[in-house]
Design an enzyme around this catalytic site. Structure first.
Site, short mmCIF file in Angstrom:
data_model
loop_
_atom_site.label_atom_id
_atom_site.label_comp_id
_atom_site.label_asym_id
_atom_site.label_seq_id
_atom_site.Cartn_x
_atom_site.Cartn_y
_atom_site.Cartn_z
N ARG A 138 -12.69 -127.52 -8.87
CA ARG A 138 -13.23 -128.95 -8.89
C ARG A 138 -13.08 -129.70 -7.57
NH1 ARG A 138 -9.91 -133.32 -10.05
NH2 ARG A 138 -11.69 -134.34 -10.82
N HIS B 213 -1.69 -137.95 -15.28
CA HIS B 213 -2.88 -138.61 -15.30
C HIS B 213 -2.98 -140.07 -15.74
CE1 HIS B 213 -4.10 -134.41 -14.42
NE2 HIS B 213 -4.95 -135.12 -13.43
N GLU C 256 -10.97 -133.80 -1.93
CA GLU C 256 -9.92 -132.53 -2.35
C GLU C 256 -10.89 -131.39 -2.99
OE1 GLU C 256 -6.16 -135.49 -3.30
OE2 GLU C 256 -7.07 -134.28 -4.86
#
Ligand code: HEM
Length: 327
Positions: free
Chosen positions: A214, A184, A259
Site C-alpha cells: 500500500r 494506530h 511511503e
C-alpha cells in the site's frame, strides 16, 4: 521543463500517491510487484527497491543507529523471524538485481554477494556467529527500507522487532511490543471508519508467501529521512522561519513524502514483515509535471483539518497550495 532539483531517476520512479483530487484513508492494499505507470515513468516492479540514494541512505541509517540504539529492537521470541526476514530480503535483492547481488547455497552454508557494497558473506542460518551482527541489523544495513516484524498470537498482531530509522512522525522505540490497533491509536478517523480493523483482519489472514503493498503519504520540510518523534527537536519546522523563506527556497524545501509499504507473511516463523520505503520529491520537482502540480494542490486544499494536523502540515499547507497553483 525547468531544471530538476532531484536526480532524474528519483523523479522517474516517484510513486505519486493520488488518483483523484481528494484523499481519505482507505484499506488501500493491493498485490505487490504490479508495475504502475505514472506521468514520469513507473514504480512498483520490485519489493525491495534500490535507487541512486542507496549508499547515502545506508550511511544515514548507520549514523542514526550508532547514535540511537532504540531504533533497532528484537524481542527474544522473534529470533527466527529475523533470520526469515534476512533470507527473504536477500532472495528479493538477488532476484531483482542479479548483476550485483546473489544468494546461493551449498548444504547448510549460504553465500551472499552484494557488489554495490563490496560484500561477500558466507553464513549458516540460525548461527549468529557466522554474521558480523544479528541478521535483522545485517540486512537492514543493505536495504533502503525500514523493517517492522509483527508476531501473530492470541488473535492479534504485535510489533515485536524491527529496524526503523526513517519513521515519519512516530517512534519505533515507543511502539515496540504494541498491538496493531494500539499503534494506530493516534491516527484520526482510522477506528471510526473501520479501516484499521479491516486492515488487521486482512493481515491476519495472509498466507506464507503472500506479498501485498500500500502507499501512504505526508510532507517533510527539507529532504530529511529521520522525522521520528524522538528527533523532533532537530527537525520540527519553526513556522516563523518557514514564513520568512522566499518562494524559490520554499519550493525546494517542502517535500511530498510517499511511503511504499509491503506486507509479507514470512514462511518459517509465520510473522509478518512490514517494509516501509520512503520517497521524497520537493514541490519544485512535483510542479514540473502538470498533472502532479494541479492534483497535489487540489488534494492539499481539500484535506480535512484533522488529517492535515496529524500529518503536521497545518502551518504551511495554504502556502504550499498557493505555491503549486502559481508555479
Ligand atoms: C502491517 C504493519 C503496520 C505497521 C507496523 C504500521 C504502523 C504505523 C505507524 C507506527 C503509524 C504512525 C502512527 C503514529 O502517528 O503514532 C501508522 C500510520 C498509519 N497507518 Fe499503519 N502500519 C501498518 C500497516 C497498516 C495498514 C495495513 C494500513 C491500512 C489501512 C495502515 C494504515 C495507516 C494509516 C492510514 C496511517 C496514518 C498515516 C498518515 O496519515 O500519515 N497501516 N502506521
Amino acid at each position: 521543463m525547468s531544471e530538476l532539483v532531484s536526480a532524474p531517476d528519483l523523479v522517474a520512479t516517484f510513486p505519486f500517491p493520488y488518483t483523484v483530487d481528494s484523499y481519505r484513508y482507505s484499506t488501500n492494499i493491493a498485490p505487490a510487484r504490479g508495475v504502475v505507470t505514472t506521468a514520469t515513468g513507473q514504480w512498483g516492479r520490485h519489493v525491495v527497491d534500490i535507487d541512486s540514494e542507496y549508499t547515502l541512505e545506508l550511511a544515514e541509517r548507520r549514523r542514526i543507529l550508532s547514535t540511537d540504539p532504540t531504533r533497532h529492537a528484537a524481542l527474544p521470541h522473534m529470533r527466527i523471524a529475523c533470520w526469515d526476514t534476512m533470507v527473504l530480503l536477500m532472495t528479493e535483492l538477488a532476484g531483482s538485481y542479479p548483476a550485483t547481488m546473489s544468494l546461493t547455497r551449498d548444504g547448510d552454508v549460504w553465500h551472499w554477494r552484494n557488489e554495490l557494497l563490496d560484500v561477500a558473506q558466507d553464513f549458516v542460518i540460525g548461527d549468529e556467529s557466522t554474521l558480523p551482527c544479528d541478521p535483522l541489523a545485517y540486512i537492514a544495513g543493505q536495504v533502503q527500507e525500514d523493517i517492522v516484524l509483527l508476531d501473530q498470537r492470541d488473535g492479534d498482531l504485535f510489533a515485536d522487532a524491527g529496524v526503523v530509522t526513517f519513521a515519519a512522525g512516530w517512534s519505533f522505540g515507543f511502539d515496540v511490543g504494541m498491538a496493531f490497533l494500539e499503534i494506530h491509536g493516534p491516527v484520526p478517523r482510522l477506528r471510526e471508519t473501520g479501516v484499521i480493523t479491516r486492515a488487521r483482519e486482512f493481515l491476519m489472514r495472509l498466507q506464507p508467501g503472500d506479498f501485498y503493498r500500500r502507499t501512504n503519504w505526508s510532507m517533510t520540510v527539507g529532504r530529511r529521512l529521520d522525522v521520528s518523534t524522538e528527533a523532533f527537536p532537530a527537525w520540527l519546522p519553526d513556522p516563523a522561519q518557514l514564513d520568512a523563506v522566499d518562494d524559490d527556497t520554499f519550493g525546494r524545501l517542502i517535500h511530498l513524502r510517499v511511503e511504499v509499504q509491503h506486507v509479507i507473511r514470512l514462511p518459517e516463523s509465520g510473522a509478518i514483515c512490514f517494509l516501509i520505503r520512503s520517497y521524497m520529491l520537493p514541490l519544485a520537482d512535483i510542479a514540473t509535471v502538470e498533472q502532479w502540480r494541479t492534483r497535489t494542490a487540489a488534494v492539499l486544499a481539500e484535506l480535512p483539518d484533522d488529517m492535515a494536523e496529524y500529518k503536521g502540515l497545518t502551518s504551511y499547507r495554504d502556502r504550499a497550495v498557493a505555491w503549486l497553483l502559481t508555479h
